[in-house]
Design a protein around this motif. Structure first.
Motif, PDB file in Angstrom:
ATOM      1  N   PRO A  23       0.807  -1.233   0.000  1.00  0.00           N
ATOM      2  CA  PRO A  23       0.000   0.000   0.000  1.00  0.00           C
ATOM      3  C   PRO A  23       0.829   1.266   0.000  1.00  0.00           C
ATOM      4  CG  PRO A  23      -0.258  -1.250   2.061  1.00  0.00           C
ATOM      5  CD  PRO A  23       0.416  -2.143   1.087  1.00  0.00           C
ATOM      6  N   TRP A  24       1.983   1.258   0.700  1.00  0.00           N
ATOM      7  CA  TRP A  24       2.786   2.483   0.711  1.00  0.00           C
ATOM      8  C   TRP A  24       3.418   2.747  -0.654  1.00  0.00           C
ATOM      9  CZ3 TRP A  24       2.794  -1.114   4.597  1.00  0.00           C
ATOM     10  CH2 TRP A  24       3.683  -2.195   4.468  1.00  0.00           C
ATOM     11  N   ASN A  25       3.749   1.686  -1.417  1.00  0.00           N
ATOM     12  CA  ASN A  25       4.293   1.910  -2.748  1.00  0.00           C
ATOM     13  C   ASN A  25       3.234   2.432  -3.710  1.00  0.00           C
ATOM     14  OD1 ASN A  25       7.130   1.302  -2.721  1.00  0.00           O
ATOM     15  ND2 ASN A  25       6.622  -0.821  -2.356  1.00  0.00           N
ATOM     16  N   VAL A  26       1.993   1.959  -3.556  1.00  0.00           N
ATOM     17  CA  VAL A  26       0.895   2.525  -4.348  1.00  0.00           C
ATOM     18  C   VAL A  26       0.797   4.021  -4.079  1.00  0.00           C
ATOM     19  CG1 VAL A  26      -1.613   2.564  -4.664  1.00  0.00           C
ATOM     20  CG2 VAL A  26      -0.422   0.374  -4.444  1.00  0.00           C
ATOM     21  N   THR A  27       0.848   4.379  -2.809  1.00  0.00           N
ATOM     22  CA  THR A  27       0.717   5.783  -2.423  1.00  0.00           C
ATOM     23  C   THR A  27       1.888   6.607  -2.931  1.00  0.00           C
ATOM     24  OG1 THR A  27      -0.438   5.039  -0.438  1.00  0.00           O
ATOM     25  CG2 THR A  27       0.323   7.320  -0.470  1.00  0.00           C
ATOM     26  N   TRP A  28       3.096   6.099  -2.780  1.00  0.00           N
ATOM     27  CA  TRP A  28       4.275   6.865  -3.190  1.00  0.00           C
ATOM     28  C   TRP A  28       4.327   7.045  -4.704  1.00  0.00           C
ATOM     29  CZ3 TRP A  28       7.909   3.694   0.486  1.00  0.00           C
ATOM     30  CH2 TRP A  28       7.654   4.090   1.804  1.00  0.00           C
ATOM     31  N   LEU A  29       3.857   6.030  -5.444  1.00  0.00           N
ATOM     32  CA  LEU A  29       3.765   6.203  -6.893  1.00  0.00           C
ATOM     33  C   LEU A  29       2.739   7.283  -7.241  1.00  0.00           C
ATOM     34  CD1 LEU A  29       3.976   2.508  -8.125  1.00  0.00           C
ATOM     35  CD2 LEU A  29       5.598   4.332  -8.651  1.00  0.00           C
ATOM     36  N   CYS A  30       1.683   7.355  -6.446  1.00  0.00           N
ATOM     37  CA  CYS A  30       0.692   8.412  -6.661  1.00  0.00           C
ATOM     38  C   CYS A  30       1.278   9.791  -6.337  1.00  0.00           C
ATOM     39  CB  CYS A  30      -0.564   8.150  -5.836  1.00  0.00           C
ATOM     40  SG  CYS A  30      -1.615   6.838  -6.514  1.00  0.00           S
ATOM     41  N   VAL A  31       2.192   9.849  -5.355  1.00  0.00           N
ATOM     42  CA  VAL A  31       2.894  11.114  -5.097  1.00  0.00           C
ATOM     43  C   VAL A  31       3.690  11.508  -6.335  1.00  0.00           C
ATOM     44  CG1 VAL A  31       4.680  12.248  -3.714  1.00  0.00           C
ATOM     45  CG2 VAL A  31       3.001  10.753  -2.599  1.00  0.00           C
ATOM     46  N   ALA A  32       4.364  10.539  -6.951  1.00  0.00           N
ATOM     47  CA  ALA A  32       5.103  10.819  -8.182  1.00  0.00           C
ATOM     48  C   ALA A  32       4.152  11.298  -9.272  1.00  0.00           C
ATOM     49  CB  ALA A  32       5.856   9.568  -8.634  1.00  0.00           C
ATOM     50  N   ALA A  33       2.988  10.659  -9.373  1.00  0.00           N
ATOM     51  CA  ALA A  33       1.998  11.078 -10.375  1.00  0.00           C
ATOM     52  C   ALA A  33       1.519  12.500 -10.112  1.00  0.00           C
ATOM     53  CB  ALA A  33       0.818  10.105 -10.375  1.00  0.00           C
ATOM     54  N   TYR A  34       1.382  12.860  -8.846  1.00  0.00           N
ATOM     55  CA  TYR A  34       0.987  14.237  -8.511  1.00  0.00           C
ATOM     56  C   TYR A  34       2.020  15.237  -9.026  1.00  0.00           C
ATOM     57  CZ  TYR A  34       0.857  18.516  -5.773  1.00  0.00           C
ATOM     58  OH  TYR A  34       0.870  19.844  -5.403  1.00  0.00           O
ATOM     59  N   HIS A  35       3.292  14.922  -8.852  1.00  0.00           N
ATOM     60  CA  HIS A  35       4.337  15.859  -9.264  1.00  0.00           C
ATOM     61  C   HIS A  35       4.376  16.056 -10.776  1.00  0.00           C
ATOM     62  CE1 HIS A  35       6.278  16.943  -5.515  1.00  0.00           C
ATOM     63  NE2 HIS A  35       6.262  15.689  -5.116  1.00  0.00           N
ATOM     64  N   VAL A  36       3.866  15.065 -11.528  1.00  0.00           N
ATOM     65  CA  VAL A  36       3.801  15.243 -12.985  1.00  0.00           C
ATOM     66  C   VAL A  36       2.352  15.394 -13.448  1.00  0.00           C
ATOM     67  CG1 VAL A  36       5.987  14.105 -13.457  1.00  0.00           C
ATOM     68  CG2 VAL A  36       3.909  12.731 -13.353  1.00  0.00           C
ATOM     69  N   ASP A  37       1.455  15.725 -12.494  1.00  0.00           N
ATOM     70  CA  ASP A  37       0.074  16.129 -12.785  1.00  0.00           C
ATOM     71  C   ASP A  37      -0.731  15.080 -13.535  1.00  0.00           C
ATOM     72  OD1 ASP A  37       0.313  18.851 -11.678  1.00  0.00           O
ATOM     73  OD2 ASP A  37       1.737  19.143 -13.310  1.00  0.00           O
ATOM     74  N   THR A  38      -0.514  13.798 -13.198  1.00  0.00           N
ATOM     75  CA  THR A  38      -1.329  12.731 -13.788  1.00  0.00           C
ATOM     76  C   THR A  38      -2.029  11.919 -12.707  1.00  0.00           C
ATOM     77  OG1 THR A  38       0.595  11.239 -13.844  1.00  0.00           O
ATOM     78  CG2 THR A  38       0.143  12.538 -15.821  1.00  0.00           C
ATOM     79  N   LEU A  39      -2.230  12.541 -11.552  1.00  0.00           N
ATOM     80  CA  LEU A  39      -2.805  11.825 -10.412  1.00  0.00           C
ATOM     81  C   LEU A  39      -4.225  11.356 -10.682  1.00  0.00           C
ATOM     82  CD1 LEU A  39      -2.537  10.864  -7.498  1.00  0.00           C
ATOM     83  CD2 LEU A  39      -3.114  13.176  -6.730  1.00  0.00           C
ATOM     84  N   SER A  40      -4.992  12.096 -11.484  1.00  0.00           N
ATOM     85  CA  SER A  40      -6.405  11.754 -11.693  1.00  0.00           C
ATOM     86  C   SER A  40      -6.604  10.322 -12.159  1.00  0.00           C
ATOM     87  CB  SER A  40      -7.036  12.703 -12.717  1.00  0.00           C
ATOM     88  OG  SER A  40      -7.329  13.948 -12.135  1.00  0.00           O
ATOM     89  N   GLN A  41      -5.709   9.830 -13.034  1.00  0.00           N
ATOM     90  CA  GLN A  41      -5.930   8.489 -13.566  1.00  0.00           C
ATOM     91  C   GLN A  41      -5.672   7.404 -12.520  1.00  0.00           C
ATOM     92  OE1 GLN A  41      -2.483   9.098 -16.483  1.00  0.00           O
ATOM     93  NE2 GLN A  41      -2.533   6.876 -16.322  1.00  0.00           N
ATOM     94  N   TYR A  42      -5.041   7.766 -11.412  1.00  0.00           N
ATOM     95  CA  TYR A  42      -4.777   6.769 -10.367  1.00  0.00           C
ATOM     96  C   TYR A  42      -5.646   6.976  -9.128  1.00  0.00           C
ATOM     97  CZ  TYR A  42      -0.734   6.392 -13.396  1.00  0.00           C
ATOM     98  OH  TYR A  42       0.062   6.255 -14.501  1.00  0.00           O
ATOM     99  N   ARG A  43      -6.473   8.027  -9.144  1.00  0.00           N
ATOM    100  CA  ARG A  43      -7.295   8.273  -7.957  1.00  0.00           C
ATOM    101  C   ARG A  43      -8.209   7.089  -7.607  1.00  0.00           C
ATOM    102  NH1 ARG A  43     -12.028  12.617  -6.966  1.00  0.00           N
ATOM    103  NH2 ARG A  43     -10.805  14.024  -8.258  1.00  0.00           N
ATOM    104  N   PRO A  44      -8.771   6.352  -8.591  1.00  0.00           N
ATOM    105  CA  PRO A  44      -9.585   5.185  -8.208  1.00  0.00           C
ATOM    106  C   PRO A  44      -8.847   4.188  -7.328  1.00  0.00           C
ATOM    107  CG  PRO A  44      -9.947   5.719 -10.510  1.00  0.00           C
ATOM    108  CD  PRO A  44      -8.808   6.584 -10.045  1.00  0.00           C
ATOM    109  N   HIS A  45      -7.536   3.998  -7.567  1.00  0.00           N
ATOM    110  CA  HIS A  45      -6.760   3.073  -6.721  1.00  0.00           C
ATOM    111  C   HIS A  45      -6.740   3.581  -5.277  1.00  0.00           C
ATOM    112  CE1 HIS A  45      -5.541   0.934 -10.260  1.00  0.00           C
ATOM    113  NE2 HIS A  45      -4.822   1.932 -10.738  1.00  0.00           N
TER     114      HIS A  45
END
Length: 921
Positions: A558-580
């Motif tokens: 779960p923490w790796n899912v979250t940290w990858l989402c942090v990376a997605a936030y920094h490149v502004d693609t978080l929306s596609q991973y918000r369902p996870h």
């Protein structure tokens, strides 16, 4: 044995309630609560018989104490008989069940997601025949199943499915807070007690009869079981003290009764009973029998003859007559006997990872690496399913059974690591001390937990950073040659600390250190390295790497899912991973990685801010703030306050924004947490822009990064590009504004993220002196596919474009852009920006109210869907961006078309573009 239901006495009122419960139309849930032996199971039998007579389909399940830590073990009992209906569900809900039953890959669903899927499944099954779910011993149901059953039980209205649950008084249960209707099951009256006793044991001599009635105290099980015990001569020695001493609870007295019968059995039969008891025999369902998941007791006729066992009428298997018999069998066994039974059961369940591990752990005394490895594998599996609390327990036991000090320390370190992510900081520290033998040890595992706690709880980035650097360098210098999970955890912790410190020197040192480690640093950590620090210089290609990493989602903790989402936030693609994140967050808050869940909520809030769901973002932020405050995680508390302050600034709530800005800055600046002080400066910039104080906005913006450059390792520098350019233009600093826009272009910001592309084109358009360049850049920004995902930035660009058009091409030409900007600001809830756009509309000769008339009928969600559809996206693609089903998107478009006066998707773009302009001709 004669059915208790056939001779049930003194339960007229309960039977009446249960009969009405079955006969009532619509779905509902009911809890029966009472003491051991009071007759709850008999009442469940009664309601099941009534439902069968009323042509209901009845599915029974029971909580098993031995399985109370196995995620979804209880829910499987209910759902297994309904598997044939699952294939009739839609793809999304079918996928949820595939994950739960281990038939497919994916992130385990949240309580809400699984609960909704279960509701749909029950409604589908009940549409063919009314359905009754009967759960006995609900207090032993595993946490995951309890949460889902509670969620479903509160929402059965409108279906033809019902749920009835029995709970033992005095035993805590997740159902205690489920808010389901309850029916108390009390002891029998004196008259009913006498009647029940006389039916089952007629002809008792008066003295014995009175003794049984006094001891039973109205408990039906005692009334049925005490007479044979008394007749055996137990009362002859001391009629006044039937059990040798007084004052013990009735369940313990009944255990004496069953214990006397168990003692009379042969050794082989007792061993068979023990194996059955430890595996929950009698608590399963027809599904269990079909799958062979319960131990089958054999050659136990002697136990059945003395009233300890019954025969299951469907399977012919031996089952325990009452749960108290099962628990008595276990309590009477010696430790060696229990271990031997567990060893047999481990072999029986050799193909079930979690059950085998549970029995192996209980069967082993001396260190055994095979058993320890099995427990570790079960812990890994539990962690991926959101069962971090169970994982900590299994890893701790695995450490106890490890054959080497190194393996023991490693497993205790893993348990501590998961405990830390689960919000159990004290337990994490205790586990570390157990592994190192010292609370001050500087071992890598000790450094991880001490620094992790200091970092989260008090924002200690300086000393934590020094210690983690030293620990990694020590491992490097000592010649670590193979991938090592402790090393990886240290690396990830260092990157997280560096992100918040935002110090160029520390980051460069970290890059050099990670280069030295080479292939020992996994690909996930390399993504964090390139996105959490300096996205301007290292962010190219991160989006694709994150997407590739999510392809292996099932294997991500779960923490790796979250940290990858942090990376997605920094490149502004978080929306596609918000369902996870949304699927995982509720599960992790309850039984999993609580600290990780708080970060998940924080990320959901950030995406809600980005896409314009500002009311939802406020609610998410407040929920996260409550959790972080409760767990006393100071870093998260101030992180959430920082973004709540930024949201307030965007909405023009400048007093609240500046109050939060001051709180965050006062806490973060002395600690050297530049990540938060930059957000504080961003709050000041946004608040000043909202007020129209462009000089103040400019001073705040250049505090983040000077014009013409993007300060290395300053994460807010690219994010505030548009802020600095606008503030500079409005204060007459046109050269600085142009310089900054060109720097964004030269740094290739459009290649890093869709948002940076949008604002870079906007900044270039705003600062262009060549009309052709300005028109081209405005067109590129306003037609960018990602524009609808960042409505606030897009509206600001449209506002600037409208102002420019009014000055260069006349009032009529400006009205469309200004109207679109005003519409967006109003929908977002940004009143100061809305008024600014309306003022420009008035200057362009249009009434804002008139200009908005045709589009006012569209809700914010409808307008966003219409914009995306006009951009050429399919319903499925729109649904993925907005977290809606394709069917919901279609329904929204069906309502949008008549509002816009069109009949086809092809006409959307013209309709959205022409209406304001046509009105203002």
């Amino acid at each position: 044995m004669e059915s208790i239901v056939e001779t049930m006495v003194g339960r007229e009122s309960e039977q009446e309630v249960l009969s009405a419960f079955v006969a009532a139309s619509g779905g509902r849930a009911l809890v029966l609560r009472g003491d051991t032996g009071v007759g709850k199971s008999a009442l469940l039998d009664h309601v099941a018989e009534r439902a069968t007579a009323e042509h209901h389909r009845v599915i029974r399940a029971a909580g098993v104490e031995a399985e109370s830590e196995l995620p979804f073990a209880g829910l499987h009992q209910f759902l297994y008989p309904l598997l044939s209906n699952i294939d009739r569900l839609d793809d999304a809900h079918r996928g949820v069940f595939d994950v739960v039953f281990g038939r497919g890959k994916g992130t385990p669903p949240s309580v809400m997601t699984l609960g909704i899927a279960v509701l749909d499944l029950l409604s589908l099954a009940a549409s063919q025949k009314p359905l009754l779910l009967v759960l006995d011993d609900g207090q032993w149901l595993d946490t995951s199943s309890t949460e889902v059953c509670g969620f479903v039980g509160r929402r059965l209205t409108g279906s033809s499915a019902k749920l009835v649950v029995s709970l033992r008084s005095g035993v805590p249960s997740g159902f205690d807070t489920a808010a389901l209707s309850e029916l108390p099951v009390t002891t029998l009256s004196g008259k009913a007690s006498e009647q029940l006793l006389d039916i089952h044991h007629p002809g008792l001599e008066p003295r014995i009869r009175r003794l049984v009635l006094d001891e039973a105290q109205g408990n039906p099980l005692a009334l049925l079981e005490l007479p044979p015990y008394v007749r055996g001569g137990r009362a002859e020695r001391n009629p006044g003290k039937l059990f040798g001493y007084t004052g013990i609870p009735l369940p313990q007295r009944l255990q004496h009764v069953f214990g006397a019968r168990i003692e009379s059995l042969g050794e082989a039969v007792r061993a068979e009973l023990l194996r059955g008891a430890l595996d929950g025999v009698g608590a399963g369902t027809a599904a269990d029998r079909t799958r062979g998941t319960r131990y089958r007791m054999r050659d136990a006729d002697e136990a059945a003859a003395c009233g300890l066992l019954d025969i299951d009428p469907l399977s012919g298997d031996f089952v325990f007559r009452h749960p108290l018999v099962r628990s008595t069998v276990v309590q009477m066994a010696t430790p060696n006997e229990r271990r031997a039974a567990h060893a047999v059961l481990a072999h029986v369940h050799r193909d079930d990872l979690e059950r085998r591990a549970t029995h192996l752990a209980a069967s082993t005394v001396d260190p055994d690496e095979e058993v320890a490895a099995a427990l570790e594998a079960a812990a890994d599996f539990a962690t991926l399913r959101g069962g971090s609390l169970a994982a900590v327990a299994w890893l701790t036991r695995a450490a106890e059974l490890s054959e080497s000090h190194e393996e023991r320390s490693r497993r205790l370190g893993s348990a501590a690591y998961i405990a830390g992510h689960s919000g159990q900081m004290d337990q994490a520290q205790q586990l570390v001390r157990s592994g190192t033998g010292s609370g001050t040890d500087d071992s890598p595992a000790s450094v991880i937990m001490s620094c992790y706690a200091a970092f989260l709880e008090d924002g200690d980035v300086r000393s934590s950073q020094r210690q983690v650097f030293a620990a990694i360098e020590s491992m490097r210098d000592n010649g670590v040659r193979e991938p090592d999970e402790v090393l990886i955890r240290l690396v990830d912790l260092l990157l997280a600390i560096n992100q918040y410190a935002s110090d160029e020197t520390a980051w460069e040192r970290a890059h050099q250190l990670l280069d030295d480690l080479g292939d020992l640093v996994p690909s996930h950590s390399r993504i964090y390295q390139d996105s959490w620090g300096d996205v301007v210089r290292r962010g190219a290609g991160v989006h694709e790497r994150v997407e590739h990493a999510f392809a292996g989602l099932r294997d991500l903790e779960p923490w790796n899912v979250t940290w990858l989402c942090v990376a997605a936030y920094h490149v502004d693609t978080l929306s596609q991973y918000r369902p996870h994140l949304q699927r995982a967050v509720d599960r992790e808050v309850e039984t999993g990685a609580v600290s990780t869940a708080m970060l998940m909520l924080h990320l959901i809030m950030l995406d809600q801010i980005a896409v314009g769901e500002w009311d939802e973002a406020e609610r998410t932020g407040q929920r996260c703030l409550e959790l972080t405050t409760t767990h006393r995680l100071g870093l998260f508390v101030h992180n959430i306050q920082a973004y709540l302050g930024l949201l307030a600034a965007l909405r023009g709530q400048v007093d609240r924004a500046r109050e939060l800005q001051a709180v965050v800055d006062a806490w973060a600046r002395p600690r050297g947490i530049s990540f938060l002080t930059q957000i504080a400066d961003a709050i000041g910039t946004a608040a000043a822009l909202a007020e129209g104080d462009y000089e103040a906005a400019y001073l705040h913006a250049i505090g983040i990064s000077p014009p013409g450059t993007f300060q290395p390792y300053a994460h807010q520098a690219p994010r505030t590009l548009l802020d600095l350019v606008e503030a500079a233009l409005h204060t007459g600093r046109t050269e600085q504004a142009r310089q900054h826009a060109l720097a964004a272009r030269d740094a290739n910001l459009p290649d890093i993220s869709p948002r940076l592309a949008l604002i870079t084109y906007g900044a270039l358009a705003m600062t262009a002196t060549d009309p052709a360049e300005a028109d081209a850049m405005y067109d590129r920004a306003e037609t960018h596919p990602a524009g609808a995902n960042f409505p606030f930035e897009l509206a600001r660009i449209q506002l600037a474009h409208g102002i420019r058009l009014r000055h260069t091409q006349g009032r009529k030409a400006a009205r469309l852009s200004l109207t679109l900007a005003a519409e967006t600001f109003q929908r977002l809830g940004a009143p100061t920006w809305t008024e600014r756009a309306r003022a420009e509309l008035r200057a362009a000769g249009a009434s804002p109210l008139t200009a908005s008339a045709h589009l006012a009928g569209l809700t914010w969600q409808e307008r966003r869907i219409a914009d995306l559809a006009a951009g050429g996206l399919t319903n499925k693609e729109i649904g993925e961006r907005m977290h809606l089903s394709p069917r919901t998107v279609s329904s929204h478009l069906y309502r949008v078309f008549p509002k816009l006066g069109i009949t086809s998707r092809a006409a959307l773009r013209d309709a959205l573009g022409k209406i304001p302009g046509d009105q203002n001709v």
